[in-house]
Design an enzyme around this catalytic site. Structure first.
Site, PDB file in Angstrom:
ATOM      1  N   TYR A 175      -2.234  21.567  -4.449  1.00 39.95           N
ATOM      2  CA  TYR A 175      -0.844  21.643  -4.000  1.00 39.95           C
ATOM      3  C   TYR A 175      -0.621  21.073  -2.605  1.00 39.95           C
ATOM      4  CZ  TYR A 175      -2.946  25.701  -1.780  1.00 39.95           C
ATOM      5  OH  TYR A 175      -3.783  26.519  -1.067  1.00 39.95           O
ATOM      6  N   GLY A 176      -1.685  20.597  -1.962  1.00 40.23           N
ATOM      7  CA  GLY A 176      -1.540  20.128  -0.587  1.00 40.23           C
ATOM      8  C   GLY A 176      -2.234  18.821  -0.312  1.00 40.23           C
ATOM      9  N   THR A 177      -3.211  18.866   0.576  1.00 38.49           N
ATOM     10  CA  THR A 177      -3.862  17.642   1.051  1.00 38.49           C
ATOM     11  C   THR A 177      -4.739  16.957   0.002  1.00 38.49           C
ATOM     12  OG1 THR A 177      -5.702  18.884   2.014  1.00 38.49           O
ATOM     13  CG2 THR A 177      -3.817  18.418   3.456  1.00 38.49           C
ATOM     14  N   LEU A 178      -4.981  17.610  -1.139  1.00 38.20           N
ATOM     15  CA  LEU A 178      -5.740  16.977  -2.233  1.00 38.20           C
ATOM     16  C   LEU A 178      -4.827  16.244  -3.221  1.00 38.20           C
ATOM     17  CD1 LEU A 178      -8.355  19.787  -2.986  1.00 38.20           C
ATOM     18  CD2 LEU A 178      -8.839  17.539  -2.008  1.00 38.20           C
ATOM     19  N   GLU A 184     -13.029  23.070   1.649  1.00 38.02           N
ATOM     20  CA  GLU A 184     -11.887  23.980   1.797  1.00 38.02           C
ATOM     21  C   GLU A 184     -12.233  25.250   2.575  1.00 38.02           C
ATOM     22  OE1 GLU A 184      -8.712  23.412   0.964  1.00 38.02           O
ATOM     23  OE2 GLU A 184      -9.169  21.432   0.180  1.00 38.02           O
TER      24      GLU A 184
END
Length: 118
Positions: A8-11, A72
């Site tokens: 949901y973010g930087t990936l 992470e």
């Protein structure tokens, strides 16, 4: 055996860490109900809540998950959990995701639940 990962973010595609999973099979856009998204300094953190978080689902190997756990910050910064998400097609899927492991007090909530809108 392959597993699924909700990011949901930087990936996500187009984001700074997407290169870590770009070799994985993209299954589609999805959302997770019952979670809220916060801006934790310069990255997002998903926590249990009452909203909806938007993301993407990928098929990943156990080896890839173990590498991502380290990146992470599992188990300190995030914890990896199995959750249910709904794909844009309507199909429900059980996937792993990274839940922020700290307090969100004092951090800005992302009302749309979509990191791409920040």
């Amino acid at each position: 055996m392959d597993k699924y990962l909700f990011v949901y973010g930087t990936l996500r595609a187009g984001e700074i860490r997407h290169g870590l999973i770009q070799h994985c099979e993209f299954l589609g856009l999805a959302y997770a109900e019952g979670y809220d998204l916060y801006l934790i300094y310069k990255f997002p953190g998903m926590v249990p809540g009452s909203g909806r978080v938007v993301g993407e689902v990928y098929r990943v190997s156990e080896k890839a998950l173990q590498a991502l756990d380290w990146i992470e910050g599992v188990p300190n910064l995030y914890r990896r959990e199995l959750i249910k998400v709904k794909l844009a097609t309507g199909e429900e899927l059980e996937t792993y995701t990274y839940i922020y492991n700290g307090s969100v007090e004092g951090f800005k909530k992302i009302p749309s639940g979509d990191w791409k809108e920040v």
